[in-house]
Design a protein around this motif. Structure first.
Motif, PDB file in Angstrom:
ATOM      1  N   HIS A 203       0.813  -1.227   0.000  1.00  0.00           N
ATOM      2  CA  HIS A 203       0.000   0.000   0.000  1.00  0.00           C
ATOM      3  C   HIS A 203       0.841   1.269   0.000  1.00  0.00           C
ATOM      4  O   HIS A 203       0.415   2.305   0.502  1.00  0.00           O
ATOM      5  CB  HIS A 203      -0.980  -0.002   1.175  1.00  0.00           C
ATOM      6  N   VAL A 204       2.059   1.171  -0.548  1.00  0.00           N
ATOM      7  CA  VAL A 204       2.900   2.350  -0.750  1.00  0.00           C
ATOM      8  C   VAL A 204       2.998   2.595  -2.249  1.00  0.00           C
ATOM      9  O   VAL A 204       3.131   1.658  -3.036  1.00  0.00           O
ATOM     10  CB  VAL A 204       4.312   2.146  -0.158  1.00  0.00           C
ATOM     11  N   ASP A 205       2.895   3.837  -2.662  1.00  0.00           N
ATOM     12  CA  ASP A 205       3.008   4.197  -4.066  1.00  0.00           C
ATOM     13  C   ASP A 205       3.906   5.425  -4.175  1.00  0.00           C
ATOM     14  O   ASP A 205       3.575   6.491  -3.666  1.00  0.00           O
ATOM     15  CB  ASP A 205       1.627   4.497  -4.658  1.00  0.00           C
ATOM     16  N   PHE A 206       5.061   5.265  -4.828  1.00  0.00           N
ATOM     17  CA  PHE A 206       6.036   6.349  -4.916  1.00  0.00           C
ATOM     18  C   PHE A 206       5.754   7.327  -6.061  1.00  0.00           C
ATOM     19  O   PHE A 206       6.465   8.319  -6.216  1.00  0.00           O
ATOM     20  CB  PHE A 206       7.449   5.773  -5.098  1.00  0.00           C
ATOM     21  N   LEU A 241      -1.017  14.411  -0.154  1.00  0.00           N
ATOM     22  CA  LEU A 241      -0.374  14.485   1.155  1.00  0.00           C
ATOM     23  C   LEU A 241      -0.130  13.104   1.739  1.00  0.00           C
ATOM     24  O   LEU A 241       0.985  12.761   2.130  1.00  0.00           O
ATOM     25  CB  LEU A 241      -1.242  15.295   2.132  1.00  0.00           C
ATOM     26  N   SER A 242      -1.184  12.309   1.810  1.00  0.00           N
ATOM     27  CA  SER A 242      -1.054  11.007   2.477  1.00  0.00           C
ATOM     28  C   SER A 242      -0.152  10.068   1.686  1.00  0.00           C
ATOM     29  O   SER A 242       0.655   9.335   2.258  1.00  0.00           O
ATOM     30  CB  SER A 242      -2.428  10.372   2.719  1.00  0.00           C
ATOM     31  N   GLN A 243      -0.232  10.097   0.355  1.00  0.00           N
ATOM     32  CA  GLN A 243       0.623   9.217  -0.450  1.00  0.00           C
ATOM     33  C   GLN A 243       2.095   9.587  -0.315  1.00  0.00           C
ATOM     34  O   GLN A 243       2.962   8.714  -0.182  1.00  0.00           O
ATOM     35  CB  GLN A 243       0.200   9.290  -1.922  1.00  0.00           C
ATOM     36  N   CYS A 244       2.389  10.893  -0.318  1.00  0.00           N
ATOM     37  CA  CYS A 244       3.788  11.330  -0.247  1.00  0.00           C
ATOM     38  C   CYS A 244       4.397  11.072   1.125  1.00  0.00           C
ATOM     39  O   CYS A 244       5.556  10.657   1.238  1.00  0.00           O
ATOM     40  CB  CYS A 244       3.896  12.808  -0.604  1.00  0.00           C
ATOM     41  N   ILE A 245       3.635  11.293   2.177  1.00  0.00           N
ATOM     42  CA  ILE A 245       4.194  11.096   3.514  1.00  0.00           C
ATOM     43  C   ILE A 245       4.369   9.608   3.804  1.00  0.00           C
ATOM     44  O   ILE A 245       5.354   9.199   4.428  1.00  0.00           O
ATOM     45  CB  ILE A 245       3.321  11.783   4.588  1.00  0.00           C
ATOM     46  N   HIS A 246       3.464   8.763   3.311  1.00  0.00           N
ATOM     47  CA  HIS A 246       3.646   7.318   3.468  1.00  0.00           C
ATOM     48  C   HIS A 246       4.872   6.844   2.692  1.00  0.00           C
ATOM     49  O   HIS A 246       5.627   5.989   3.164  1.00  0.00           O
ATOM     50  CB  HIS A 246       2.403   6.565   2.986  1.00  0.00           C
ATOM     51  N   ALA A 247       5.064   7.406   1.504  1.00  0.00           N
ATOM     52  CA  ALA A 247       6.216   7.024   0.692  1.00  0.00           C
ATOM     53  C   ALA A 247       7.517   7.449   1.365  1.00  0.00           C
ATOM     54  O   ALA A 247       8.492   6.693   1.384  1.00  0.00           O
ATOM     55  CB  ALA A 247       6.099   7.656  -0.697  1.00  0.00           C
ATOM     56  N   SER A 342       3.214  -0.735 -10.515  1.00  0.00           N
ATOM     57  CA  SER A 342       3.456  -0.024  -9.261  1.00  0.00           C
ATOM     58  C   SER A 342       4.490  -0.764  -8.422  1.00  0.00           C
ATOM     59  O   SER A 342       5.353  -0.140  -7.800  1.00  0.00           O
ATOM     60  CB  SER A 342       2.144   0.114  -8.481  1.00  0.00           C
ATOM     61  N   GLU A 343       4.433  -2.097  -8.433  1.00  0.00           N
ATOM     62  CA  GLU A 343       5.393  -2.891  -7.666  1.00  0.00           C
ATOM     63  C   GLU A 343       6.810  -2.724  -8.199  1.00  0.00           C
ATOM     64  O   GLU A 343       7.769  -2.622  -7.435  1.00  0.00           O
ATOM     65  CB  GLU A 343       4.995  -4.377  -7.693  1.00  0.00           C
ATOM     66  N   GLN A 344       6.951  -2.685  -9.523  1.00  0.00           N
ATOM     67  CA  GLN A 344       8.280  -2.512 -10.124  1.00  0.00           C
ATOM     68  C   GLN A 344       8.838  -1.125  -9.818  1.00  0.00           C
ATOM     69  O   GLN A 344      10.029  -0.978  -9.526  1.00  0.00           O
ATOM     70  CB  GLN A 344       8.183  -2.728 -11.638  1.00  0.00           C
ATOM     71  N   LEU A 345       7.981  -0.110  -9.876  1.00  0.00           N
ATOM     72  CA  LEU A 345       8.433   1.243  -9.556  1.00  0.00           C
ATOM     73  C   LEU A 345       8.830   1.347  -8.091  1.00  0.00           C
ATOM     74  O   LEU A 345       9.851   1.961  -7.743  1.00  0.00           O
ATOM     75  CB  LEU A 345       7.328   2.251  -9.873  1.00  0.00           C
ATOM     76  N   ASN A 346       8.033   0.740  -7.217  1.00  0.00           N
ATOM     77  CA  ASN A 346       8.352   0.769  -5.791  1.00  0.00           C
ATOM     78  C   ASN A 346       9.699   0.130  -5.499  1.00  0.00           C
ATOM     79  O   ASN A 346      10.489   0.633  -4.700  1.00  0.00           O
ATOM     80  CB  ASN A 346       7.252   0.058  -4.996  1.00  0.00           C
ATOM     81  N   GLU A 347       9.968  -0.979  -6.167  1.00  0.00           N
ATOM     82  CA  GLU A 347      11.252  -1.669  -5.984  1.00  0.00           C
ATOM     83  C   GLU A 347      12.391  -0.807  -6.505  1.00  0.00           C
ATOM     84  O   GLU A 347      13.465  -0.728  -5.899  1.00  0.00           O
ATOM     85  CB  GLU A 347      11.217  -3.017  -6.698  1.00  0.00           C
ATOM     86  N   HIS A 348      12.156  -0.142  -7.628  1.00  0.00           N
ATOM     87  CA  HIS A 348      13.180   0.726  -8.225  1.00  0.00           C
ATOM     88  C   HIS A 348      13.544   1.877  -7.280  1.00  0.00           C
ATOM     89  O   HIS A 348      14.719   2.242  -7.165  1.00  0.00           O
ATOM     90  CB  HIS A 348      12.663   1.291  -9.551  1.00  0.00           C
ATOM     91  N   VAL A 349      12.538   2.453  -6.606  1.00  0.00           N
ATOM     92  CA  VAL A 349      12.786   3.593  -5.717  1.00  0.00           C
ATOM     93  C   VAL A 349      13.305   3.133  -4.361  1.00  0.00           C
ATOM     94  O   VAL A 349      14.271   3.682  -3.826  1.00  0.00           O
ATOM     95  CB  VAL A 349      11.494   4.430  -5.529  1.00  0.00           C
ATOM     96  N   SER A 350      12.697   2.105  -3.803  1.00  0.00           N
ATOM     97  CA  SER A 350      13.058   1.664  -2.454  1.00  0.00           C
ATOM     98  C   SER A 350      14.406   0.957  -2.407  1.00  0.00           C
ATOM     99  O   SER A 350      15.156   1.096  -1.424  1.00  0.00           O
ATOM    100  CB  SER A 350      11.974   0.725  -1.909  1.00  0.00           C
ATOM    101  N   GLY A 351      14.726   0.205  -3.463  1.00  0.00           N
ATOM    102  CA  GLY A 351      15.937  -0.612  -3.468  1.00  0.00           C
ATOM    103  C   GLY A 351      17.213   0.120  -3.081  1.00  0.00           C
ATOM    104  O   GLY A 351      17.972  -0.350  -2.219  1.00  0.00           O
ATOM    105  N   PRO A 352      17.513   1.284  -3.679  1.00  0.00           N
ATOM    106  CA  PRO A 352      18.758   1.988  -3.336  1.00  0.00           C
ATOM    107  C   PRO A 352      18.835   2.415  -1.872  1.00  0.00           C
ATOM    108  O   PRO A 352      19.929   2.450  -1.293  1.00  0.00           O
ATOM    109  CB  PRO A 352      18.721   3.213  -4.266  1.00  0.00           C
TER     110      PRO A 352
END
Length: 445
Positions: A203-206, A241-247, A342-352
């Motif tokens: 439930h996180v979206d970057f 707001l909520s999406q950015c702060i969760h991310a 969305s899952e691939q993008l999340n992995e791309h951002v979170s991974g580093p």
């Protein structure tokens, strides 16, 4: 996860509502629907997370006050309704239900009759005195007569599904629970809900964060959060707001933000921005002037609408080790396909960011000495001195003093083995890579 599943379930309802014809559930959609009689519910000794998929499904409506032209948010439907609660449980429920309307309508008193309103989905977090949190997912919409006719669904249909979901066993990671649901015009359907094996990005979206800010700005927000500073996000939309702060909070994985955390601050709680302790909060743009005039020290004020920092400490670019900072920027700078999920993008951002923690603190388990009874004791000095890079060492000496790290290491001291999960998997992969690198270097010599 309780609130998160409610959000998923409501999306499930919305995906099926258009398939229902107006009036198909009853001859006259204006006639009141009699709700099925509820069996007496067994009350849990405490509202412990994990025993149910969700705690409550609520409808919060704006109702005109008995005196004056003002409106106030009021709970008009509640499922389930608990009975025979103990005094402590009843007081807890009253506090919870008393706070929810305020967070569903955080806009202050600027409510008036509207002829149109864009549908909006956002989340909020309620923090208990013991630090535990409840997550609420809210869907705001303006209900007109035609919408009511088209979207109406009988409580006789909703109630059995809700009851079945509450009574279903909460699945373990990677497991699936199947529910039976009867939908008019479609018949009986079986709905499967699967819990991810690893839920750190659930439930996180970057996308919103990337659309609002540059990767350099995101890195500075991360750096501020790592040192547990005060961070305020400003935006027009509640969803943004909520999406950015969760991310932003998700970038801290495997660590968890344990301080004040309010994705959307209601107007009456705006004094939160004056707190001397760390916080991460979201404020609607209409309150920007009020926030700017508040007495604040060492705060990072982020304007998500303009993609700018309105206030900063000034050293955000110097917090992280330069080499590791460049590694993150290089990884984030690599383009992703527009068709990425969305899952691939999340992995791309979170991974580093996960890799950053692997390189700086991934060796923590080797510096927990254990007694005969299994209780561990973290060797802090030896831990950060084990790092070869002076820059990494300087950063880690500061980071080990944060509550982020302290809570993480306390849990590690209690556990005889490192917890299996995404972070541990990345640590093992990194250690294997270092072994191969050393082996290749010896071969070359």
């Amino acid at each position: 996860m309780e609130g998160q599943v409610v959000g998923g379930m409501l999306r499930l309802f919305r995906s099926r509502l258009p398939r229902l014809r107006a009036g198909s559930l009853q001859d006259n959609p204006r006639d009141p629907v009699k709700e099925p009689e509820r069996p007496q519910e067994h009350c849990l000794p405490a509202f412990a997370g994990g025993q149910h998929f969700f705690e409550y499904l609520l409808v919060v409506s704006l109702k005109k006050k008995s005196s004056g032209p003002d409106y106030e948010p009021t709970i008009t439907y509640q499922f389930p309704k608990r009975e025979n609660l103990l005094r402590g449980q009843q007081e807890e429920e009253e506090r919870l239900l008393g706070a929810i309307p305020l967070f569903c309508f955080p806009d202050g008193n600027e409510w008036a009759s509207l002829t149109e309103y864009p549908r909006e989905t956002f989340s909020f977090v309620l923090t208990n005195v013991d630090g535990s949190r409840k997550i609420g997912y809210c869907r705001r919409l303006l209900i007109l007569d035609e919408v009511e006719k088209r979207d109406q669904i009988s409580m006789a249909v909703i109630y059995p599904f809700m009851q079945g979901l509450r009574e279903a066993a909460f699945p373990a990671p990677g497991k699936t629970v199947t529910l039976k649901s009867f939908i008019p015009d479609s018949g009986t359907e079986f709905i499967s809900l699967t819990r991810p094996l690893d839920s750190h990005l659930e439930h996180v979206d970057f996308r919103s964060l990337l659309n609002c800010l540059s990767v350099e700005q995101i890195l500075q927000i991360f750096a501020s959060a790592v040192l547990e500073r005060r961070i305020i996000f400003l935006a027009e939309g509640l969803s943004t707001l909520s999406q950015c702060i969760h991310a932003a909070a998700a970038l801290l994985y495997p660590f968890s933000w344990a301080h004040t955390y309010i994705p959307v601050v209601p107007e009456r709680l705006l004094d939160t921005v004056c707190c001397p302790t760390p916080f991460m909060v979201g404020v609607q743009m209409r309150f920007q002037q009020q926030v700017m005039e508040s007495p604040m020290e060492e705060v990072l004020l982020v304007n998500l609408c303009e993609g700018t920092f309105l206030m900063s400490v000034g050293d955000e670019k110097e917090i992280l080790p330069p080499k590791l900072q460049d590694d993150i920027l290089d990884s984030l700078g690599q383009t992703t396909s527009e068709s990425s999920t969305s899952e691939q993008l999340n992995e791309h951002v979170s991974g580093p960011f996960v890799q950053f923690f692997v390189k700086t603190v991934g060796h923590y388990a080797s510096y927990i000495k254990r007694e005969a009874n299994g209780q561990g004791h973290f060797q802090e000095r030896a831990f950060y001195k084990a790092l070869n890079s002076k820059a990494n060492r300087r950063f880690v000496k500061k980071f080990v003093k944060t509550q982020l790290f302290s809570l993480f290491i306390q849990e590690a001291e209690k556990s005889r083995t490192p917890p299996a999960g995404y972070f541990q998997r990345k640590i093992l992969e990194y250690e294997e890579q270092k072994k191969h690198k050393k082996s290749r270097e010896k071969t070359v010599k």
